[in-house]
Write a protein that holds these residues in place. Structure first.
Motif, short mmCIF file in Angstrom:
data_model
loop_
_atom_site.label_atom_id
_atom_site.label_comp_id
_atom_site.label_asym_id
_atom_site.label_seq_id
_atom_site.Cartn_x
_atom_site.Cartn_y
_atom_site.Cartn_z
N ALA A 47 -14.03 -14.27 4.27
CA ALA A 47 -13.41 -13.80 3.01
C ALA A 47 -13.30 -14.92 1.97
O ALA A 47 -12.94 -14.65 0.83
N ASP A 48 -13.64 -16.14 2.37
CA ASP A 48 -13.44 -17.31 1.50
C ASP A 48 -12.01 -17.29 0.97
O ASP A 48 -11.74 -17.47 -0.22
N ALA A 49 -11.08 -17.06 1.90
CA ALA A 49 -9.68 -16.81 1.53
C ALA A 49 -8.92 -18.09 1.24
O ALA A 49 -9.00 -19.07 1.99
N VAL A 50 -8.16 -18.03 0.18
CA VAL A 50 -7.23 -19.10 -0.18
C VAL A 50 -5.84 -18.77 0.36
O VAL A 50 -5.04 -19.65 0.66
N PHE A 51 -5.57 -17.45 0.49
CA PHE A 51 -4.28 -16.96 0.97
C PHE A 51 -4.49 -16.04 2.18
O PHE A 51 -5.42 -15.24 2.22
N PHE A 52 -3.59 -16.15 3.16
CA PHE A 52 -3.60 -15.31 4.36
C PHE A 52 -2.23 -14.63 4.41
O PHE A 52 -1.21 -15.28 4.60
N VAL A 53 -2.22 -13.30 4.23
CA VAL A 53 -0.96 -12.56 4.18
C VAL A 53 -0.69 -11.89 5.52
O VAL A 53 -1.55 -11.17 6.05
N THR A 54 0.50 -12.11 6.06
CA THR A 54 0.87 -11.50 7.34
C THR A 54 2.34 -11.15 7.36
O THR A 54 3.14 -11.72 6.60
N LYS A 55 2.70 -10.23 8.22
CA LYS A 55 4.11 -9.98 8.49
C LYS A 55 4.56 -10.94 9.59
O LYS A 55 3.75 -11.41 10.38
N GLU A 56 5.84 -11.23 9.62
CA GLU A 56 6.40 -12.12 10.63
C GLU A 56 6.46 -11.36 11.95
O GLU A 56 7.48 -10.80 12.32
N LEU A 102 -6.72 -12.72 2.05
CA LEU A 102 -6.94 -11.96 3.28
C LEU A 102 -5.62 -11.30 3.66
O LEU A 102 -4.61 -11.97 3.91
N ILE A 103 -5.61 -9.96 3.71
CA ILE A 103 -4.40 -9.19 3.96
C ILE A 103 -4.45 -8.62 5.38
O ILE A 103 -5.38 -7.90 5.73
N THR A 104 -3.45 -8.94 6.20
CA THR A 104 -3.44 -8.48 7.59
C THR A 104 -2.15 -7.73 7.92
O THR A 104 -1.67 -7.78 9.05
N THR A 105 -1.59 -7.06 6.92
CA THR A 105 -0.31 -6.38 7.10
C THR A 105 -0.47 -4.91 7.51
O THR A 105 0.52 -4.20 7.64
N GLY A 106 -1.70 -4.46 7.71
CA GLY A 106 -1.93 -3.07 8.09
C GLY A 106 -2.22 -2.19 6.90
O GLY A 106 -2.05 -2.58 5.74
N SER A 107 -2.67 -0.97 7.18
CA SER A 107 -3.12 -0.07 6.12
C SER A 107 -1.98 0.71 5.46
O SER A 107 -2.13 1.21 4.35
N LYS A 108 -0.84 0.80 6.13
CA LYS A 108 0.23 1.68 5.65
C LYS A 108 0.73 1.31 4.26
O LYS A 108 0.99 2.18 3.43
N GLU A 109 0.88 0.00 3.99
CA GLU A 109 1.40 -0.44 2.70
C GLU A 109 0.33 -1.11 1.85
O GLU A 109 0.64 -1.82 0.89
N LEU A 110 -0.92 -0.86 2.19
CA LEU A 110 -2.03 -1.52 1.50
C LEU A 110 -2.09 -1.15 0.02
O LEU A 110 -2.51 -1.96 -0.82
N ARG A 111 -1.66 0.05 -0.31
CA ARG A 111 -1.72 0.51 -1.71
C ARG A 111 -0.94 -0.41 -2.65
O ARG A 111 -1.29 -0.55 -3.83
N LYS A 112 0.11 -1.04 -2.15
CA LYS A 112 0.91 -1.93 -3.00
C LYS A 112 0.10 -3.13 -3.49
O LYS A 112 0.33 -3.65 -4.57
N PHE A 113 -0.87 -3.56 -2.67
CA PHE A 113 -1.69 -4.72 -3.05
C PHE A 113 -2.68 -4.38 -4.17
O PHE A 113 -3.28 -5.28 -4.74
#
Length: 269
Positions: free
Chosen positions: A208-217, A144-155
Motif C-alpha cells: 500500500a506504500d502506507a505512511v499510516f497504519f490504522v488499527t483498533k487496540e 492502511l486501514i485494518t479496523t474492519g468493514s463495519k465502520e469503513l464508511r467513516k473513512f
C-alpha cells in the motif's frame, strides 16, 4: 433449532463470540457435562468454532428482542458475552436481554497488550474512529486501514480516500461487498483472513506504500504485537483507536467462576 424441554436437567450455557476468548472458554467447558450453544455473527466465526460434545453453533446477527426470545425459549441458564471488545452494540443488547430474562450474565474481556520494550517512533492514540478520521484528514500519504468493514464508511470522509486509503478486511462476501459499496475497489481493497504475522503486515504496508497504519487496540489476540513490530520495522505511523473500558473478567477469571459454578457437572476421566 428445536425448543428444549424446560425440565431438562443439564445446564444450558449460551456463549456469544467467535473470538479467541470464546474459543478458550469453549475449550475449558469441554470438561463439563453441559449443553453449550455458541452464537456467532458470521460463517467465518462458525468455521473457527468447530464442534465438540453438546456444542451447537448458531450463525447470524440477532437484535435484542431476538436474543431475549432465544434465551427464554431455550431456557438458557447462563450467558457468556465473549464478543469483540469494540462490539458495543451487541454487548448492550446481550446485557439488556439477560436483565429482562433474569438470566445470569458474564462478560469475558480481552487481555490488554503488555507494554512493549520498543514502540513505533510515531504512534498516535485516538478515542474513536471519528477521531482517527479527523486526524488523518489533514495528513498526507497513503493509509492502511485494518479496523474492519463495519465502520469503513467513516473513512470515506478523508480527502482522496479512493486513492490514499487501502482497506484490509475479512475475506467473506459480506465484508467485501460492504467495502465495495463504500468505494474501496481494485488494489485498494485487500481481502484476507487472519492471523497476520509481522512479515505479512510489513508486506501489506509495502504493497500500500502506507505512511499510516490504522488499527483498533485489539490486544495480543487481535495481532496487535505483530502490527507494532511491522510499523517499527518500516517506520510507519501507527494510529491506534483505544478500546472502550468495561467491567468483566479475563478468560482465566471466567473459567475459575465456571469451575466453581458447575463443579458437580465436571466430567471424570
Amino acid at each position: 433449532m428445536d425448543v428444549v424441554k424446560k425440565n431438562e436437567r443439564i445446564p444450558r450455557v449460551l456463549i456469544f463470540g467467535g473470538t479467541t476468548e470464546s474459543l478458550r472458554v469453549l475449550d475449558f467447558l469441554k470438561g463439563f457435562d453441559l449443553y453449550v450453544v455458541l452464537s456467532v455473527a458470521t460463517e467465518y466465526g462458525r468455521e473457527c468454532a468447530g464442534k465438540h460434545g453438546r456444542l451447537q453453533v448458531i450463525c447470524g446477527r440477532m437484535d435484542r428482542e431476538e436474543i431475549l426470545s432465544y434465551i427464554k425459549e431455550n431456557f438458557i441458564h447462563l450467558v457468556i458475552d465473549a464478543t469483540h471488545p469494540f462490539a458495543l452494540e451487541i454487548t448492550a443488547n446481550i446485557r439488556w436481554a439477560c436483565k429482562e430474562a433474569r438470566t445470569e450474565y458474564m462478560r469475558c474481556l480481552r487481555e490488554e497488550l503488555e507494554a512493549a520494550e520498543e514502540m513505533p517512533a510515531q504512534m498516535v492514540r485516538v478515542s474513536s474512529v471519528d477521531e482517527a478520521v479527523e486526524y488523518l484528514s489533514v495528513t498526507e500519504g497513503n493509509i492502511l486501514i485494518t479496523t474492519g468493514s463495519k465502520e469503513l464508511r467513516k473513512f470515506c470522509r478523508i480527502p482522496d480516500y479512493k486513492t490514499r486509503c487501502f482497506a484490509r478486511v475479512l475475506s467473506v462476501p459480506e465484508s467485501v461487498q460492504s467495502s465495495v459499496e463504500c468505494g474501496f475497489t481494485g488494489r485498494n481493497l485487500i481481502a484476507m483472513r487472519p492471523p497476520f504475522s509481522k512479515e505479512m503486515n510489513v508486506a501489506t504496508i509495502h504493497y500500500a506504500d502506507a505512511v499510516f497504519f490504522v488499527t483498533k487496540e485489539t490486544g495480543d489476540a487481535g495481532g496487535m504485537k505483530e502490527k507494532i513490530q511491522a510499523c517499527l520495522e518500516t517506520g510507519t505511523t501507527l494510529v491506534v483507536i483505544r478500546r472502550p473500558r468495561e467491567a468483566g473478567g479475563l478468560v482465566e477469571e471466567i473459567c475459575d467462576e465456571l469451575d466453581k459454578k458447575f463443579l458437580k457437572y465436571r466430567l471424570t476421566v
